[in-house]
Design a protein around this motif. Structure first.
Motif, PDB file in Angstrom:
ATOM      1  N   SER A 288       0.754  -1.249  -0.159  1.00  0.00           N
ATOM      2  CA  SER A 288      -0.243   0.042  -0.081  1.00  0.00           C
ATOM      3  C   SER A 288       1.203   0.800  -0.173  1.00  0.00           C
ATOM      4  CB  SER A 288      -0.705  -0.249   1.600  1.00  0.00           C
ATOM      5  OG  SER A 288      -0.080   0.536   2.585  1.00  0.00           O
ATOM      6  N   GLY A 289       1.981   0.935   0.986  1.00  0.00           N
ATOM      7  CA  GLY A 289       2.962   2.111   0.693  1.00  0.00           C
ATOM      8  C   GLY A 289       2.222   3.599   1.674  1.00  0.00           C
ATOM      9  N   ARG A 290       1.319   2.759   2.676  1.00  0.00           N
ATOM     10  CA  ARG A 290       1.340   3.819   3.351  1.00  0.00           C
ATOM     11  C   ARG A 290       1.533   3.417   5.070  1.00  0.00           C
ATOM     12  NH1 ARG A 290      -5.005   4.836   3.749  1.00  0.00           N
ATOM     13  NH2 ARG A 290      -4.608   5.255   6.113  1.00  0.00           N
ATOM     14  N   ASP A 291       1.678   4.085   5.729  1.00  0.00           N
ATOM     15  CA  ASP A 291       2.252   3.595   7.481  1.00  0.00           C
ATOM     16  C   ASP A 291       0.688   3.755   7.595  1.00  0.00           C
ATOM     17  OD1 ASP A 291       3.507   3.797   9.254  1.00  0.00           O
ATOM     18  OD2 ASP A 291       4.377   5.982  10.114  1.00  0.00           O
ATOM     19  N   TRP A 292       0.199   2.649   8.359  1.00  0.00           N
ATOM     20  CA  TRP A 292      -0.993   1.955   8.680  1.00  0.00           C
ATOM     21  C   TRP A 292      -0.823   2.095  10.308  1.00  0.00           C
ATOM     22  CZ3 TRP A 292      -5.410   1.954   6.199  1.00  0.00           C
ATOM     23  CH2 TRP A 292      -5.070   1.435   4.025  1.00  0.00           C
ATOM     24  N   ASP A 293      -2.049   2.748  10.887  1.00  0.00           N
ATOM     25  CA  ASP A 293      -2.517   2.785  12.395  1.00  0.00           C
ATOM     26  C   ASP A 293      -2.639   2.021  12.412  1.00  0.00           C
ATOM     27  OD1 ASP A 293      -2.822   3.019  14.805  1.00  0.00           O
ATOM     28  OD2 ASP A 293      -3.918   5.215  15.077  1.00  0.00           O
ATOM     29  N   LEU A 294      -1.674   0.416  12.951  1.00  0.00           N
ATOM     30  CA  LEU A 294      -2.647  -0.504  13.353  1.00  0.00           C
ATOM     31  C   LEU A 294      -2.466  -1.262  15.311  1.00  0.00           C
ATOM     32  CD1 LEU A 294      -2.656  -3.037  10.305  1.00  0.00           C
ATOM     33  CD2 LEU A 294      -4.285  -1.207  10.616  1.00  0.00           C
ATOM     34  N   GLY A 295      -1.959  -0.215  15.715  1.00  0.00           N
ATOM     35  CA  GLY A 295      -1.500  -0.446  17.437  1.00  0.00           C
ATOM     36  C   GLY A 295      -2.676  -0.881  18.071  1.00  0.00           C
ATOM     37  N   SER A 296      -4.225  -0.559  17.077  1.00  0.00           N
ATOM     38  CA  SER A 296      -4.938  -1.350  18.085  1.00  0.00           C
ATOM     39  C   SER A 296      -5.383  -2.760  18.540  1.00  0.00           C
ATOM     40  CB  SER A 296      -6.046  -0.768  18.230  1.00  0.00           C
ATOM     41  OG  SER A 296      -6.795  -1.069  16.431  1.00  0.00           O
ATOM     42  N   LEU A 297      -4.456  -3.415  17.027  1.00  0.00           N
ATOM     43  CA  LEU A 297      -4.969  -4.376  17.487  1.00  0.00           C
ATOM     44  C   LEU A 297      -3.684  -6.098  17.821  1.00  0.00           C
ATOM     45  CD1 LEU A 297      -6.083  -6.453  15.699  1.00  0.00           C
ATOM     46  CD2 LEU A 297      -4.284  -6.742  14.253  1.00  0.00           C
ATOM     47  N   GLN A 298      -5.089  -6.253  19.295  1.00  0.00           N
ATOM     48  CA  GLN A 298      -3.733  -6.556  20.467  1.00  0.00           C
ATOM     49  C   GLN A 298      -3.563  -8.082  19.932  1.00  0.00           C
ATOM     50  OE1 GLN A 298      -5.880  -5.987  23.998  1.00  0.00           O
ATOM     51  NE2 GLN A 298      -6.051  -3.530  23.758  1.00  0.00           N
ATOM     52  N   THR A 299      -4.650  -8.547  19.686  1.00  0.00           N
ATOM     53  CA  THR A 299      -5.138  -9.741  19.169  1.00  0.00           C
ATOM     54  C   THR A 299      -5.387 -10.113  17.449  1.00  0.00           C
ATOM     55  OG1 THR A 299      -5.425 -10.187  21.729  1.00  0.00           O
ATOM     56  CG2 THR A 299      -5.786 -12.298  20.079  1.00  0.00           C
ATOM     57  N   MET A 300      -4.481 -11.425  17.413  1.00  0.00           N
ATOM     58  CA  MET A 300      -4.833 -11.849  16.091  1.00  0.00           C
ATOM     59  C   MET A 300      -4.653 -13.235  15.942  1.00  0.00           C
ATOM     60  SD  MET A 300      -2.685 -11.962  12.148  1.00  0.00           S
ATOM     61  CE  MET A 300      -3.351  -9.653  11.645  1.00  0.00           C
ATOM     62  N   TRP A 301      -6.361 -14.027  15.927  1.00  0.00           N
ATOM     63  CA  TRP A 301      -6.130 -15.336  15.947  1.00  0.00           C
ATOM     64  C   TRP A 301      -6.275 -16.437  14.902  1.00  0.00           C
ATOM     65  CZ3 TRP A 301     -10.971 -17.952  17.810  1.00  0.00           C
ATOM     66  CH2 TRP A 301     -10.934 -19.221  17.942  1.00  0.00           C
ATOM     67  N   LEU A 302      -5.033 -17.074  14.279  1.00  0.00           N
ATOM     68  CA  LEU A 302      -5.201 -17.302  12.759  1.00  0.00           C
ATOM     69  C   LEU A 302      -5.449 -18.650  13.245  1.00  0.00           C
ATOM     70  CD1 LEU A 302      -1.769 -15.398  11.750  1.00  0.00           C
ATOM     71  CD2 LEU A 302      -4.793 -15.209  11.556  1.00  0.00           C
ATOM     72  N   GLY A 303      -5.760 -19.369  12.757  1.00  0.00           N
ATOM     73  CA  GLY A 303      -6.412 -20.316  12.512  1.00  0.00           C
ATOM     74  C   GLY A 303      -6.385 -21.608  10.905  1.00  0.00           C
ATOM     75  N   GLY A 304      -7.091 -22.788  11.579  1.00  0.00           N
ATOM     76  CA  GLY A 304      -6.502 -23.718  10.001  1.00  0.00           C
ATOM     77  C   GLY A 304      -5.290 -24.622   9.680  1.00  0.00           C
ATOM     78  N   GLN A 305      -4.133 -24.236  10.625  1.00  0.00           N
ATOM     79  CA  GLN A 305      -2.969 -24.288  10.522  1.00  0.00           C
ATOM     80  C   GLN A 305      -1.830 -23.338  11.843  1.00  0.00           C
ATOM     81  OE1 GLN A 305      -2.986 -23.840   6.367  1.00  0.00           O
ATOM     82  NE2 GLN A 305      -0.788 -23.366   6.477  1.00  0.00           N
ATOM     83  N   ALA A 306      -1.133 -23.469  12.120  1.00  0.00           N
ATOM     84  CA  ALA A 306      -0.189 -23.053  12.550  1.00  0.00           C
ATOM     85  C   ALA A 306       0.579 -22.135  11.862  1.00  0.00           C
ATOM     86  CB  ALA A 306       0.760 -24.120  13.284  1.00  0.00           C
ATOM     87  N   PRO A 307       0.180 -20.882  12.356  1.00  0.00           N
ATOM     88  CA  PRO A 307       1.247 -19.971  11.843  1.00  0.00           C
ATOM     89  C   PRO A 307       2.525 -19.662  12.064  1.00  0.00           C
ATOM     90  CG  PRO A 307       0.319 -19.465  13.744  1.00  0.00           C
ATOM     91  CD  PRO A 307      -0.407 -20.040  13.554  1.00  0.00           C
ATOM     92  N   SER A 308       3.215 -19.490  11.027  1.00  0.00           N
ATOM     93  CA  SER A 308       4.772 -19.243  11.008  1.00  0.00           C
ATOM     94  C   SER A 308       5.566 -18.213  12.122  1.00  0.00           C
ATOM     95  CB  SER A 308       5.487 -18.986   9.547  1.00  0.00           C
ATOM     96  OG  SER A 308       4.682 -17.998   9.135  1.00  0.00           O
ATOM     97  N   LYS A 309       6.472 -18.521  12.596  1.00  0.00           N
ATOM     98  CA  LYS A 309       7.146 -18.165  13.081  1.00  0.00           C
ATOM     99  C   LYS A 309       7.191 -16.493  13.263  1.00  0.00           C
ATOM    100  CE  LYS A 309       9.396 -21.695  15.811  1.00  0.00           C
ATOM    101  NZ  LYS A 309      10.904 -22.239  16.344  1.00  0.00           N
ATOM    102  N   ALA A 310       7.602 -16.523  11.602  1.00  0.00           N
ATOM    103  CA  ALA A 310       7.837 -15.159  11.129  1.00  0.00           C
ATOM    104  C   ALA A 310       6.404 -14.586  10.928  1.00  0.00           C
ATOM    105  CB  ALA A 310       8.124 -15.836   9.215  1.00  0.00           C
TER     106      ALA A 310
END
Length: 548
Positions: A288-310
């Protein structure tokens, strides 16, 4: 001796009773365009749910009848989540991404009486009618008007609600009655139907609200990315409503950049999605080339398979976001495990140890019992090393598939065979090695495709990776890796060197195919059967021609 407790039923309508009184001023927000949102309060939501219940009666729906939906994540679809089961009917969320023949099969299998659908699904619904869905007597378009169509007995959703009063008394009935139906994809044959009870869905919602599980609470602003047509949206809508969380729905045809924008615009604090979404959102931020303000996002629950360490590290370093995971499936309503770190393990663990623990699928949620069985049916110890088949049971685990002879293969003596393979460590953390059909047995040795995928995606020049088993004349099976690079300079030798740090030489794939995109299922998981099918039809050339 019997207890002297009141015998109240655990019904979904009881969640709505609580929400309307305690959290009447909290909001449900739906994206309706770029930076544009529809919002209303839970009080208004409750009134419209009651109008919908009255409309169902006018359409001729009766207790126990099935009502289908072909809808995206939006407030009108959410109203069916409580209006249909609250009325006493059964909600069948039809998977938008199945093939029409499969959708027709599921509709006919459960005999839907009414079909609600989004306007963009009109052509599909007309095709389904041509294919034959004779039990559907009425159609309802999620919208203000009915588009031009050759369908008969079709109504605009808003017209239906406008004609009704918001006075409706939700009936009391057995908590074991069906509330919803979802179909899970089958490896072979037709999709398998899972019928959920009110009791099971209420208990799941209460489990997710616990502080050492998802911890859904009133002060959260939660973005529901997981499709509402799959596994009841991971039960997030029910949990958000129970707890009075602000619920954000991404609307029709959302793209990764839309999720980024919603987090920024609405100060989203938590979200749940398939693992691929976390990666696609990262890429959308970069491009996007933008500096997004995403600091409010405390938790991201990702499923279906294990999220990578990266991906865990990127979100933590960029925005302080904690990426967590769990393990579940349609048959368990859906959650089986959730990843939360015990205090005794947290005390003396370093960053690398904590990250490794977070790569495990977590501990069973309350009320779930789990065991691992070996090849001879013997129960294996929880030592973190003994690998076998996972079996589970709980008040919200399916005891049978709907009218399906395949029940006998998976539900045995009150336990459900998950089809997943792995181990359990002494602290009860599940270590998922693979689906049983995806494990690779090469020269008598087992290779985990999941372990290889996680290691490949930890490479800084890899965006996505999947590993499948392919036949081999000498070793019977060998791993084949399909990799989406972020940099054209990446070579097969780079990947072999990277894997050689943690993997024995015999477990490293012989071939690495560089592709533009890894095929995905309708819910965002890597679709390994597509890769295997391409290889079966035409070898490496066919895979590269189709995906490369």
């Amino acid at each position: 001796m019997e207890s002297l407790m009141m015998d109240r039923q655990l019904l979904l309508s009881s969640l709505l009773w609580r929400t309307e009184r305690l959290f009447h001023d909290k909001k449900i927000i739906t994206r309706i365009g770029d930076g544009q949102y529809h919002e209303y309060t839970y009080r208004e939501y409750g009134r419209r749910v009651r109008k919908l219940a009255n409309a169902l009666g006018r359409l001729g729906v009766e207790h126990g009848d099935r009502v289908g939906t072909l809808g995206w994540n939006h407030y009108r679809h959410l109203e069916t989540y409580f209006g249909v089961p609250g009325f006493g009917a059964v909600l069948h969320t039809v998977n938008l991404r199945l093939f029409p023949d499969q959708q027709r099969f599921t509709i006919n299998k459960v005999a839907d009486e009414v079909l609600f659908f989004d306007p963009d699904q009109l052509a599909l619904v007309e095709e389904l009618v041509d294919l034959g869905i004779p039990t559907v007597k009425a159609f309802v378009v999620f919208g203000d008007t009915v588009p031009e169509t050759r369908l008969q007995n079709v109504h605009a959703y808003e017209d239906l609600l406008a004609a009704e009063t918001d006075e409706f008394e939700f009936p009391e009935f057995d908590e074991r009655d069906a509330a919803a139906i979802c179909f899970t994809s089958a490896t072979t044959g037709d999709p398998k139907g899972v019928v959920y009870s009110h009791r099971g869905m209420v208990l799941q919602a209460m489990c997710l609200a616990m502080h050492d599980k998802l911890g859904m609470s009133e002060d959260q602003v939660w973005l529901e990315v997981a499709p509402m047509f799959h596994c009841n949206g991971w039960n997030i809508p029910h949990t958000a409503l129970l707890q009075g969380s602000t619920l954000v729905l991404p609307g029709v045809h959302p793209q990764p950049i839309d999720y980024v924008r919603m987090v920024s615009d609405l100060k989203v604090t938590g979200m749940n999605a398939a693992v691929t979404i976390g990666t696609l959102m990262r890429d959308a931020v970069h491009s996007s080339g933008r500096d997004w303000d995403l600091g409010s996002l405390q938790t991201m629950w990702l499923g279906g398979q294990a999220p990578s360490k990266a991906i865990m590290n990127w979100w933590a370093e960029q925005y302080g976001t904690y990426v967590t995971q769990g393990w579940g499936m349609t048959e368990n309503t859906p959650q089986i495990c959730f990843s939360a770190i015990k205090s005794t393990l947290r005390e003396n663990a370093g960053d690398d140890e904590l990250l490794a623990l977070r790569q495990k699928q977590g501990q069973p949620i309350p009320l779930v019992q789990i065991k691992i069985l070996g090849a001879e049916g013997e129960e294996l110890p929880w030592d973190g090393e003994s690998v076998g088949d996972f079996w589970v049971r709980s008040p919200f685990t399916a005891s049978a598939y709907y009218d399906d002879e395949r029940t006998a293969e998976n539900m045995v003596d009150g336990w459900f065979r998950t089809g997943d393979v792995g181990a359990i460590d002494p602290d009860g953390y599940v270590i998922l090695k693979d689906r049983s059909k995806d494990l690779i047995k090469s020269g008598g040795e087992w290779i985990s495709s999941i372990d290889l995928e996680n290691a490949l995606m930890a490479h800084p020049k890899v965006r996505e990776a999947t590993v499948v088993n392919i036949p081999d004349e000498k070793w019977l099976e060998r791993p084949l890796a399909c990799v989406v690079p972020t940099d054209d300079s990446l070579t097969e030798d780079d990947l072999r060197t990277h894997l050689a740090v943690d993997f024995a030489k015999w477990s490293i794939p012989d071939r690495f195919l560089f592709v533009k995109e890894v095929p995905k299922t309708g819910v965002g998981k890597y679709d390994k059967k597509v890769v295997r099918s391409l290889y079966t039809d035409g070898g490496f050339d066919a895979v590269e021609a189709k995906l490369g």
